[in-house]
Design a protein around this motif. Structure first.
Motif, mmCIF file in Angstrom:
data_model
loop_
_atom_site.group_PDB
_atom_site.id
_atom_site.type_symbol
_atom_site.label_atom_id
_atom_site.label_comp_id
_atom_site.label_asym_id
_atom_site.label_seq_id
_atom_site.Cartn_x
_atom_site.Cartn_y
_atom_site.Cartn_z
ATOM 1 N N ALA A 138 0.866 -1.185 0.000
ATOM 2 C CA ALA A 138 0.000 0.000 0.000
ATOM 3 C C ALA A 138 0.900 1.232 0.000
ATOM 4 O O ALA A 138 2.064 1.156 0.406
ATOM 5 N N TYR A 139 0.362 2.346 -0.462
ATOM 6 C CA TYR A 139 1.113 3.589 -0.369
ATOM 7 C C TYR A 139 1.178 3.996 1.092
ATOM 8 O O TYR A 139 0.199 3.886 1.826
ATOM 9 N N GLY A 140 2.315 4.480 1.501
ATOM 10 C CA GLY A 140 2.459 4.968 2.866
ATOM 11 C C GLY A 140 2.267 6.468 2.925
ATOM 12 O O GLY A 140 2.237 7.145 1.899
ATOM 13 N N SER A 141 2.119 6.982 4.128
ATOM 14 C CA SER A 141 1.994 8.419 4.324
ATOM 15 C C SER A 141 3.306 9.094 3.923
ATOM 16 O O SER A 141 4.397 8.601 4.243
ATOM 17 N N ALA A 142 3.193 10.227 3.258
ATOM 18 C CA ALA A 142 4.352 10.879 2.664
ATOM 19 C C ALA A 142 5.390 11.343 3.681
ATOM 20 O O ALA A 142 6.586 11.118 3.498
ATOM 21 N N THR A 143 4.971 11.985 4.737
ATOM 22 C CA THR A 143 5.936 12.548 5.684
ATOM 23 C C THR A 143 6.759 11.464 6.373
ATOM 24 O O THR A 143 7.993 11.520 6.334
ATOM 25 N N PRO A 144 6.133 10.449 6.994
ATOM 26 C CA PRO A 144 6.969 9.412 7.593
ATOM 27 C C PRO A 144 7.797 8.655 6.546
ATOM 28 O O PRO A 144 8.930 8.254 6.818
ATOM 29 N N GLY A 145 7.249 8.503 5.340
ATOM 30 C CA GLY A 145 8.013 7.853 4.278
ATOM 31 C C GLY A 145 9.265 8.639 3.929
ATOM 32 O O GLY A 145 10.339 8.062 3.714
ATOM 33 N N GLY A 146 9.134 9.957 3.874
ATOM 34 C CA GLY A 146 10.290 10.815 3.595
ATOM 35 C C GLY A 146 11.330 10.752 4.706
ATOM 36 O O GLY A 146 12.539 10.730 4.445
ATOM 37 N N ILE A 147 10.863 10.713 5.936
ATOM 38 C CA ILE A 147 11.788 10.610 7.073
ATOM 39 C C ILE A 147 12.546 9.284 7.008
ATOM 40 O O ILE A 147 13.776 9.247 7.178
ATOM 41 N N MET A 148 11.824 8.206 6.737
ATOM 42 C CA MET A 148 12.475 6.894 6.646
ATOM 43 C C MET A 148 13.468 6.853 5.487
ATOM 44 O O MET A 148 14.549 6.259 5.597
ATOM 45 N N ARG A 149 13.139 7.511 4.401
ATOM 46 C CA ARG A 149 14.049 7.554 3.240
ATOM 47 C C ARG A 149 15.341 8.284 3.609
ATOM 48 O O ARG A 149 16.435 7.850 3.237
ATOM 49 N N LEU A 150 15.221 9.394 4.337
ATOM 50 C CA LEU A 150 16.409 10.131 4.787
ATOM 51 C C LEU A 150 17.263 9.275 5.718
ATOM 52 O O LEU A 150 18.491 9.210 5.574
#
Length: 162
Positions: A138-150
């Motif tokens: 599923a698509y995840g929420s953008a903000t936590p996804g961005g934090i995890m990517r960083l």
């Protein structure tokens, strides 16, 4: 441990290069049809308008189409549900982002859950959020996804951290 500054802008720029390649592959696979993100903005919140404009600009940078739906601050829940239904049915719309918060007269949860799970690009539907929390696709929420990517990009292991 010395301080580490996360350079999100350079990571975002590098990511957009990869996203543009992915979009090119999608366009080629779909006979020249570009993927499209529909954003829905209800009301006149300046921060929300800026966020929606940034999404449209990002779509443009990676070669996607963007459809901006702007509704009055007096929009009702039923009006918004009808708009979401219309976008769910449109074959040329692959993603839907309902910008929140919405005005107080709108049942935000009902509107989020009206978004087709296959088009929920922000992880806001109950089904999408539940699937994500269970480790399913599923698509995840953008903000936590961005934090995890960083964190991943900089090799930060959060295991056991508080």
């Amino acid at each position: 441990m010395s301080a580490l500054i996360f350079d999100g802008k350079s990571l975002a720029a590098a990511s957009e290069v990869e996203f543009a390649r992915r979009v090119d592959r999608i366009i080629a696979h779909n006979g020249g049809v570009k993927p499209s993100l529909a954003t829905i903005l209800v009301g006149d919140d300046p921060a929300s308008a800026t966020y929606v404009r940034m999404k449209a600009n990002a779509c443009n940078r990676v070669g996607m189409d963007s459809l901006k739906i702007k509704l009055s601050g007096k929009t009702t829940t039923s009006d918004l549900l009808r708009e979401i239904d219309s976008l769910n049915k449109r074959l040329n719309v692959q993603g839907i982002l309902l910008q929140h918060p919405v005005p107080p007269q709108i049942d935000e949860r009902a509107c989020f859950d009206q978004i087709d799970i296959r088009k929920d690009v922000d992880g806001v539907t109950s089904l999408g959020f539940g699937m994500m929390s269970m480790g399913l696709g599923a698509y995840g929420s953008a903000t936590p996804g961005g934090i995890m990517r960083l964190l991943e990009h900089y090799g930060i292991d959060c295991t056991g951290k508080h």
